[in-house]
Scaffold this motif. Structure first.
Motif, PDB file in Angstrom:
ATOM      1  N   ALA A 135       5.347  12.661   1.972  1.00 11.13           N
ATOM      2  CA  ALA A 135       4.970  12.785   0.567  1.00 11.13           C
ATOM      3  C   ALA A 135       6.092  12.275  -0.322  1.00 11.13           C
ATOM      4  O   ALA A 135       7.274  12.457  -0.013  1.00 11.13           O
ATOM      5  CB  ALA A 135       4.664  14.242   0.223  1.00 11.13           C
ATOM      6  N   LEU A 136       5.718  11.645  -1.427  1.00 10.26           N
ATOM      7  CA  LEU A 136       6.648  11.267  -2.473  1.00 10.26           C
ATOM      8  C   LEU A 136       6.667  12.419  -3.472  1.00 10.26           C
ATOM      9  O   LEU A 136       5.613  12.791  -4.006  1.00 10.26           O
ATOM     10  CB  LEU A 136       6.208   9.968  -3.160  1.00 10.26           C
ATOM     11  CG  LEU A 136       7.072   9.516  -4.327  1.00 10.26           C
ATOM     12  CD1 LEU A 136       8.423   9.020  -3.806  1.00 10.26           C
ATOM     13  CD2 LEU A 136       6.369   8.422  -5.113  1.00 10.26           C
ATOM     14  N   VAL A 137       7.847  12.999  -3.697  1.00 12.55           N
ATOM     15  CA  VAL A 137       7.984  14.145  -4.603  1.00 12.55           C
ATOM     16  C   VAL A 137       8.762  13.687  -5.829  1.00 12.55           C
ATOM     17  O   VAL A 137       9.897  13.224  -5.718  1.00 12.55           O
ATOM     18  CB  VAL A 137       8.704  15.324  -3.911  1.00 12.55           C
ATOM     19  CG1 VAL A 137       8.785  16.517  -4.852  1.00 12.55           C
ATOM     20  CG2 VAL A 137       8.010  15.699  -2.603  1.00 12.55           C
ATOM     21  N   ARG A 138       8.115  13.812  -6.985  1.00 15.45           N
ATOM     22  CA  ARG A 138       8.724  13.378  -8.243  1.00 15.45           C
ATOM     23  C   ARG A 138       9.579  14.496  -8.844  1.00 15.45           C
ATOM     24  O   ARG A 138       9.407  15.666  -8.484  1.00 15.45           O
ATOM     25  CB  ARG A 138       7.625  12.965  -9.215  1.00 15.45           C
ATOM     26  CG  ARG A 138       6.865  11.737  -8.751  1.00 15.45           C
ATOM     27  CD  ARG A 138       5.619  11.467  -9.605  1.00 15.45           C
ATOM     28  NE  ARG A 138       4.739  10.537  -8.928  1.00 15.45           N
ATOM     29  CZ  ARG A 138       3.858  10.886  -7.978  1.00 15.45           C
ATOM     30  NH1 ARG A 138       3.735  12.135  -7.602  1.00 15.45           N
ATOM     31  NH2 ARG A 138       3.094   9.971  -7.418  1.00 15.45           N
ATOM     32  N   PRO A 139      10.472  14.150  -9.778  1.00 14.84           N
ATOM     33  CA  PRO A 139      11.348  15.165 -10.379  1.00 14.84           C
ATOM     34  C   PRO A 139      10.615  16.331 -11.046  1.00 14.84           C
ATOM     35  O   PRO A 139      11.143  17.440 -11.106  1.00 14.84           O
ATOM     36  CB  PRO A 139      12.151  14.370 -11.414  1.00 14.84           C
ATOM     37  CG  PRO A 139      12.171  12.979 -10.875  1.00 14.84           C
ATOM     38  CD  PRO A 139      10.826  12.798 -10.209  1.00 14.84           C
ATOM     39  N   ASP A 140       9.373  16.105 -11.496  1.00 18.29           N
ATOM     40  CA  ASP A 140       8.620  17.194 -12.123  1.00 18.29           C
ATOM     41  C   ASP A 140       7.927  18.098 -11.103  1.00 18.29           C
ATOM     42  O   ASP A 140       7.232  19.039 -11.457  1.00 18.29           O
ATOM     43  CB  ASP A 140       7.595  16.649 -13.119  1.00 18.29           C
ATOM     44  CG  ASP A 140       6.474  15.843 -12.471  1.00 18.29           C
ATOM     45  OD1 ASP A 140       6.449  15.699 -11.219  1.00 18.29           O
ATOM     46  OD2 ASP A 140       5.605  15.341 -13.211  1.00 18.29           O
ATOM     47  N   GLY A 141       8.096  17.810  -9.806  1.00 18.69           N
ATOM     48  CA  GLY A 141       7.510  18.625  -8.745  1.00 18.69           C
ATOM     49  C   GLY A 141       6.174  18.121  -8.237  1.00 18.69           C
ATOM     50  O   GLY A 141       5.686  18.574  -7.204  1.00 18.69           O
ATOM     51  N   SER A 142       5.564  17.182  -8.933  1.00 17.21           N
ATOM     52  CA  SER A 142       4.289  16.637  -8.449  1.00 17.21           C
ATOM     53  C   SER A 142       4.559  15.795  -7.208  1.00 17.21           C
ATOM     54  O   SER A 142       5.660  15.258  -7.025  1.00 17.21           O
ATOM     55  CB  SER A 142       3.608  15.803  -9.534  1.00 17.21           C
ATOM     56  OG  SER A 142       4.382  14.674  -9.868  1.00 17.21           O
ATOM     57  N   HIS A 143       3.557  15.706  -6.347  1.00 14.84           N
ATOM     58  CA  HIS A 143       3.753  14.937  -5.122  1.00 14.84           C
ATOM     59  C   HIS A 143       2.466  14.272  -4.688  1.00 14.84           C
ATOM     60  O   HIS A 143       1.371  14.735  -4.983  1.00 14.84           O
ATOM     61  CB  HIS A 143       4.325  15.809  -3.996  1.00 14.84           C
ATOM     62  CG  HIS A 143       3.678  17.138  -3.837  1.00 14.84           C
ATOM     63  ND1 HIS A 143       2.567  17.357  -3.076  1.00 14.84           N
ATOM     64  CD2 HIS A 143       4.007  18.339  -4.369  1.00 14.84           C
ATOM     65  CE1 HIS A 143       2.234  18.628  -3.127  1.00 14.84           C
ATOM     66  NE2 HIS A 143       3.086  19.248  -3.906  1.00 14.84           N
ATOM     67  N   THR A 144       2.651  13.157  -3.973  1.00 17.02           N
ATOM     68  CA  THR A 144       1.553  12.332  -3.501  1.00 17.02           C
ATOM     69  C   THR A 144       1.827  11.940  -2.057  1.00 17.02           C
ATOM     70  O   THR A 144       2.957  11.577  -1.718  1.00 17.02           O
ATOM     71  CB  THR A 144       1.460  11.038  -4.338  1.00 17.02           C
ATOM     72  OG1 THR A 144       1.352  11.373  -5.711  1.00 17.02           O
ATOM     73  CG2 THR A 144       0.288  10.184  -3.912  1.00 17.02           C
ATOM     74  N   THR A 145       0.811  11.979  -1.230  1.00 14.93           N
ATOM     75  CA  THR A 145       0.949  11.516   0.146  1.00 14.93           C
ATOM     76  C   THR A 145       1.058   9.999   0.139  1.00 14.93           C
ATOM     77  O   THR A 145       0.213   9.315  -0.444  1.00 14.93           O
ATOM     78  CB  THR A 145      -0.257  11.966   0.997  1.00 14.93           C
ATOM     79  OG1 THR A 145      -0.310  13.388   0.983  1.00 14.93           O
ATOM     80  CG2 THR A 145      -0.140  11.463   2.426  1.00 14.93           C
ATOM     81  N   VAL A 146       2.107   9.472   0.798  1.00 11.07           N
ATOM     82  CA  VAL A 146       2.307   8.020   0.826  1.00 11.07           C
ATOM     83  C   VAL A 146       2.186   7.435   2.227  1.00 11.07           C
ATOM     84  O   VAL A 146       1.980   6.221   2.372  1.00 11.07           O
ATOM     85  CB  VAL A 146       3.657   7.621   0.186  1.00 11.07           C
ATOM     86  CG1 VAL A 146       3.637   7.907  -1.311  1.00 11.07           C
ATOM     87  CG2 VAL A 146       4.830   8.310   0.851  1.00 11.07           C
ATOM     88  N   LEU A 147       2.322   8.251   3.270  1.00 12.90           N
ATOM     89  CA  LEU A 147       2.122   7.802   4.644  1.00 12.90           C
ATOM     90  C   LEU A 147       1.379   8.893   5.408  1.00 12.90           C
ATOM     91  O   LEU A 147       1.575  10.085   5.133  1.00 12.90           O
ATOM     92  CB  LEU A 147       3.460   7.521   5.337  1.00 12.90           C
ATOM     93  CG  LEU A 147       4.304   6.367   4.815  1.00 12.90           C
ATOM     94  CD1 LEU A 147       5.696   6.405   5.429  1.00 12.90           C
ATOM     95  CD2 LEU A 147       3.624   5.040   5.095  1.00 12.90           C
ATOM     96  N   THR A 148       0.543   8.489   6.375  1.00 19.05           N
ATOM     97  CA  THR A 148      -0.247   9.446   7.150  1.00 19.05           C
ATOM     98  C   THR A 148      -0.256   9.038   8.628  1.00 19.05           C
ATOM     99  O   THR A 148       0.360   8.043   9.014  1.00 19.05           O
ATOM    100  CB  THR A 148      -1.706   9.497   6.652  1.00 19.05           C
ATOM    101  OG1 THR A 148      -2.326   8.231   6.950  1.00 19.05           O
ATOM    102  CG2 THR A 148      -1.798   9.801   5.163  1.00 19.05           C
ATOM    103  N   ALA A 149      -1.031   9.761   9.403  1.00 22.18           N
ATOM    104  CA  ALA A 149      -1.203   9.423  10.820  1.00 22.18           C
ATOM    105  C   ALA A 149      -1.768   8.011  10.976  1.00 22.18           C
ATOM    106  O   ALA A 149      -1.456   7.318  11.945  1.00 22.18           O
ATOM    107  CB  ALA A 149      -2.111  10.442  11.501  1.00 22.18           C
ATOM    108  N   ALA A 150      -2.571   7.561  10.030  1.00 21.94           N
ATOM    109  CA  ALA A 150      -3.118   6.205  10.084  1.00 21.94           C
ATOM    110  C   ALA A 150      -2.014   5.148  10.037  1.00 21.94           C
ATOM    111  O   ALA A 150      -2.206   4.024  10.499  1.00 21.94           O
ATOM    112  CB  ALA A 150      -4.105   5.981   8.937  1.00 21.94           C
ATOM    113  N   ASP A 151      -0.846   5.525   9.503  1.00 27.03           N
ATOM    114  CA  ASP A 151       0.304   4.621   9.450  1.00 27.03           C
ATOM    115  C   ASP A 151       1.195   4.749  10.684  1.00 27.03           C
ATOM    116  O   ASP A 151       2.216   4.070  10.787  1.00 27.03           O
ATOM    117  CB  ASP A 151       1.137   4.899   8.197  1.00 27.03           C
ATOM    118  CG  ASP A 151       0.331   4.695   6.931  1.00 27.03           C
ATOM    119  OD1 ASP A 151      -0.168   3.572   6.732  1.00 27.03           O
ATOM    120  OD2 ASP A 151       0.198   5.658   6.149  1.00 27.03           O
TER     121      ASP A 151
END
Length: 111
Positions: free
Chosen positions: A56-72
């Motif tokens: 996950a990419l975690v931003r300074p405000d605490g929000s996060h997004t999955t950027v890599l998975t098992a498919a990768d």
């Protein structure tokens, strides 16, 4: 620092005297977080989410997004290392018993 069971990223500020200020919770909702690595200057970081086979990419405000998975190709990512614009991800393959490996991925900024 991270806490695997609570799924949080913590910040421990250090004063100019070398002592710790109060601990701050910076991100939540990252259950099974196993390791973190900063992407460069600033407070943006990558988090290895072991059981979910994610980074996950975690931003300074605490929000996060999955950027890599098992498919990768992730199989229980256990640790991360950033060098320049590349992140190296060690995969333990604990639950799959398939292919422990080291993946490399490019970090893209400003997109």
């Amino acid at each position: 620092m991270s806490n695997l069971d609570r799924g949080i990223v913590l910040r421990i500020p250090i004063t100019c005297h070398g002592t710790a200020d109060p601990v701050e919770t910076r991100a939540t909702g990252l259950v099974n977080i196993d390791d973190i690595a900063f992407t460069g200057a600033g407070d943006t970081l990558l988090a290895a989410i072991n059981a979910d086979n994610e980074v996950a990419l975690v931003r300074p405000d605490g929000s996060h997004t999955t950027v890599l998975t098992a498919a990768d190709g992730l199989e229980n990512p256990t640790s991360l290392a950033v060098r320049g614009t590349t992140v190296y991800i060690a995969n333990g393959a604990y639950s799959t018993n398939n292919d422990p490996n080291l993946l490399a991925a490019r970090i893209r900024t400003g997109e």
